[in-house]
Design an enzyme around this catalytic site. Structure first.
Site, short mmCIF file in Angstrom:
data_model
loop_
_atom_site.label_atom_id
_atom_site.label_comp_id
_atom_site.label_asym_id
_atom_site.label_seq_id
_atom_site.Cartn_x
_atom_site.Cartn_y
_atom_site.Cartn_z
N ARG A 86 0.84 -1.64 0.16
CA ARG A 86 0.37 -0.13 0.19
C ARG A 86 1.03 1.18 0.08
NH1 ARG A 86 -4.07 0.73 3.96
NH2 ARG A 86 -5.29 1.82 3.55
N CYS A 133 -1.48 5.84 8.29
CA CYS A 133 -1.68 5.48 8.51
C CYS A 133 -2.90 5.44 7.09
CB CYS A 133 -2.24 3.72 8.92
SG CYS A 133 -3.98 4.13 10.05
#
Length: 292
Positions: free
Chosen positions: A180, A234
């Protein structure tokens, strides 16, 4: 010794059992998953006696929007919910989840941000309680209301501009999975990639295979390659809170969290996006952004 004289934020099941025989902390059950949200059904099936169920999405976060998928809660609403959970000005609080430490860490972080000084997290969550032969209740708990006064900003928080500046001047850590971070996959948000200048250190390396954190020495080893002066982000501010909890459970200070995280960063559509591994060229892109 912890560098800023904080009490260590983790508690094990055995210690919690002993604590419950001699004091009366407020217990919060925050079992939740990203896929399914709050798990009140698990609470109804069995919980630590005296625990109050709290919904992370509805009670401890704001509404999704330009500040991300899990932004800061509205102060008055948070204060009302915490009071209805029985939290008073002098309360000690213990939170637990289903063992992955995500919801409990975000609850810990939110309560600490709100000015509650004594908040602990049950390492390993409810499964650890069961493994320690802790007693179980199925009673729905409705406590006497508390009188807590929320003092927002009691933990350091970054906004998008602060995160960009931190990445330029210090070490901004993206704690998502490496794929990611590199922008190879993005299962949740509409844009893949990372904040220019951020480095990647997946916080899953701090989680034990059966749930809960790896032991304290192992946590210190995992964090050894990072400077003390870090900030974390995040996807939406949940996993970053878990990373902050892991850092705080060693001899390091609680790092600032960019609570909007990647979902907040990309919401405006005009912030730079980096892909691949961090490179020197990212800093030039970031400098252009900061100059606008």
């Amino acid at each position: 010794m912890v560098s800023d004289n904080r009490p260590m934020p983790l508690i094990d099941a055995s210690t919690l059992r002993t604590l419950l025989t001699g004091s009366n902390p407020v217990l919060l059950d925050v079992r939740w998953s990203l896929a399914d949200g709050a798990d009140h059904g698990a609470y109804s099936a069995g919980h630590v006696p005296g625990a109050v169920f709290v919904d992370v999405d509805e009670d401890l976060c704001g509404r999704p929007g330009p500040d991300g998928r899990h932004p800061l809660p509205e102060v008055a609403a948070l204060q009302d919910r915490l009071r209805r959970s029985g939290i008073a000005a002098n309360s000690a609080v213990v939170v637990y989840d289903g063992g992955d430490m995500l919801a409990a860490a975000r609850a810990w972080w939110t309560l600490r941000w709100a000015g509650i000084a004594e908040v602990k997290v049950l390492d390993g969550g409810y499964p650890a309680w069961i493994a320690a032969d802790g007693p179980v209740s199925t009673d729905e708990v409705t406590p006497q209301p508390g009188d807590i006064v929320v003092t927002p900003g009691s933990l350091p928080v970054l906004d998008a501009a602060g995160a960009a500046e931190w990445a330029e001047d210090r070490t901004l850590v993206d704690v998502r999975a490496a794929a990611r971070y590199r922008g190879e996959v993005e299962p949740i948000d509409p844009v893949a990639g990372h904040i220019p200048g951020a480095v990647n250190h997946p916080d899953t390396d701090l989680i034990a295979p059966g749930g809960g954190f790896i032991n304290a020495d192992a946590r210190r080893r995992e964090l050894a390659d990072l400077p003390r002066d870090i900030a974390v982000y995040c996807g939406s501010g949940i996993t970053a809170a878990r990373a902050a909890l892991a850092v705080a459970s060693t001899d390091r200070p609680i790092p600032p969290v960019y609570i909007g995280s990647w979902s907040g960063w990309i919401a405006s559509g005009d912030r730079p996006v980096a892909r691949g591994e961090a490179a020197a060229g990212d800093l030039a892109t970031l400098a252009e952004f900061l100059a606008t």
